[in-house]
Design an enzyme around this catalytic site. Structure first.
Site, PDB file in Angstrom:
ATOM      1  N   HIS A  49       0.743  -1.174  -0.080  1.00 55.42           N
ATOM      2  CA  HIS A  49       0.075   0.284   0.044  1.00 55.42           C
ATOM      3  C   HIS A  49       1.000   1.301   0.032  1.00 55.42           C
ATOM      4  CE1 HIS A  49      -3.226  -2.729   0.840  1.00 55.42           C
ATOM      5  NE2 HIS A  49      -2.629  -3.069   1.928  1.00 55.42           N
ATOM      6  N   THR A  99      -6.104   7.036   7.940  1.00 51.60           N
ATOM      7  CA  THR A  99      -6.532   7.126   6.640  1.00 51.60           C
ATOM      8  C   THR A  99      -6.623   5.833   5.931  1.00 51.60           C
ATOM      9  OG1 THR A  99      -4.613   7.718   5.583  1.00 51.60           O
ATOM     10  CG2 THR A  99      -5.575   9.498   6.473  1.00 51.60           C
ATOM     11  N   THR A 100      -6.363   4.798   6.591  1.00 48.93           N
ATOM     12  CA  THR A 100      -6.339   3.590   6.138  1.00 48.93           C
ATOM     13  C   THR A 100      -7.228   2.527   6.962  1.00 48.93           C
ATOM     14  OG1 THR A 100      -4.151   2.917   6.926  1.00 48.93           O
ATOM     15  CG2 THR A 100      -4.175   3.707   5.016  1.00 48.93           C
ATOM     16  N   HIS A 159       5.621   6.884   6.733  1.00 51.26           N
ATOM     17  CA  HIS A 159       5.277   6.344   5.334  1.00 51.26           C
ATOM     18  C   HIS A 159       4.738   7.331   4.370  1.00 51.26           C
ATOM     19  CE1 HIS A 159       1.320   6.391   7.571  1.00 51.26           C
ATOM     20  NE2 HIS A 159       0.776   6.609   6.401  1.00 51.26           N
ATOM     21  N   GLU A 210      -2.896  13.308   0.842  1.00 49.58           N
ATOM     22  CA  GLU A 210      -4.552  12.954   1.269  1.00 49.58           C
ATOM     23  C   GLU A 210      -4.920  14.105   1.924  1.00 49.58           C
ATOM     24  OE1 GLU A 210      -4.767   8.635   2.314  1.00 49.58           O
ATOM     25  OE2 GLU A 210      -3.608   9.244   4.026  1.00 49.58           O
ATOM     26  N   HIS A 259       2.101   8.772   0.973  1.00 55.36           N
ATOM     27  CA  HIS A 259       1.070   8.896  -0.138  1.00 55.36           C
ATOM     28  C   HIS A 259       1.355   9.597  -1.165  1.00 55.36           C
ATOM     29  CE1 HIS A 259      -1.617   6.751   2.970  1.00 55.36           C
ATOM     30  NE2 HIS A 259      -0.803   7.568   3.827  1.00 55.36           N
ATOM     31  N   HIS A 318       3.682  11.078   6.249  1.00 53.55           N
ATOM     32  CA  HIS A 318       3.104  10.716   7.538  1.00 53.55           C
ATOM     33  C   HIS A 318       3.668  10.328   8.681  1.00 53.55           C
ATOM     34  CE1 HIS A 318      -1.064  10.653   5.571  1.00 53.55           C
ATOM     35  NE2 HIS A 318      -0.873  11.929   5.803  1.00 53.55           N
TER      36      HIS A 318
END
Length: 265
Positions: free
Chosen positions: A67, A207-208, A96, A108, A98, A121
């Site tokens: 992911h 957010t996951t 991590h 995000e 995005h 993040h």
């Protein structure tokens, strides 16, 4: 729980099947950070600078979980996060990213609808709470003060020398499920802006999946610069199904009755 991802078949629009809170929650993240109008972020003069104390991480793993890519230091690291809107001290768990498949999308959070090419993040957990003694317990606690995530937008510009040790490793974790031991020491603080003074903050969620509503969000106004080549290195990472991980971001969620505070005018 069924495998989740970011495709049409298993992406954010389907997450409610396994995580009903995706639709029923009232503190979901990310959000669009609005600076004008009735629901805009309100300046709060009580919001002081955020204080981070990160050692140079010497024992860490860098991995591709299908992911995103994630930097995971050893559990015994002596990190500390305080200040800003926080009343407790928090411990660093992992960071991590995005990102999108081009420079006009990927972050995000948004600012007045604008997206950045990527978002970093930094995930922390409340190490002073008597209710839990580990990151895993904090996530499962439903305590709104369990986690704190620092969000930094990435923009394309000059090469980021401090982040180069990370972007240089992306080719080594190209395949989902792969990981490498981080060589040498990594100075996370060098990646961040020198002063952590200008930010938005609000109560939100992961957010996951599991989308737990246990996160104090602190999203910084000043983006971190990376080069085009560094950004492209993220887009070459594989999702485990023969496709590059691109567009691994959740769309903005409704604000509902929440307020967003800003440390700057």
């Amino acid at each position: 729980m069924a495998p989740w991802g970011y495709s049409k078949e298993n992406g954010p629009a389907t997450w409610h099947k396994d995580c009903p809170i995706a639709n029923t929650g009232v503190r979901q993240s990310p959000i669009d950070l609005i600076t004008t109008g009735q629901t805009c972020a309100k300046y709060d003069s009580n919001l002081k600078p955020v204080i981070v104390s990160y050692p140079a991480f010497s024992e860490a793993t860098f991995l591709n979980n299908g992911h995103s890519v994630q930097f995971q230091p050893s559990a015994g690291n002596l990190s500390e996060l305080s200040g800003g809107p926080l009343t407790k001290k928090y411990k660093f768990e992992q960071f991590h990213f995005h990102w999108g498949n081009n420079d006009s999308e990927g972050s995000e959070h948004r600012v007045n609808g604008k997206m950045y090419p990527a978002e970093l993040h930094l995930v922390h957990w409340n190490s002073e709470s008597p209710n839990f003694s580990s990151f895993q317990e904090a996530v499962g606690s439903n305590d709104p003060h369990a986690l704190c995530v620092l969000g930094f937008f990435l923009k394309v510009g000059a090469e980021n020398a401090s982040l180069k040790p990370i972007t240089d490793l992306l080719s080594k974790v190209k395949n989902a499920g792969s990981s490498v031991s981080f060589p040498g020491k990594f100075d996370l603080k060098a990646v961040l802006p020198e002063t952590l003074t200008d930010y938005y903050t609000y109560d939100g969620s992961l957010t996951t999946p599991p989308l737990a509503e246990c996160v104090k969000w602190i999203v910084f106004k000043e983006p971190i610069e990376v080069s085009t080549a560094q950004m492209e290195a993220f887009r070459a990472v594989d999702d485990g199904h023969g496709k590059p991980i691109t567009g691994n971001y959740r769309p903005p969620c409704p604000l509902h009755t929440r307020t967003v505070a800003a440390s700057f005018k």
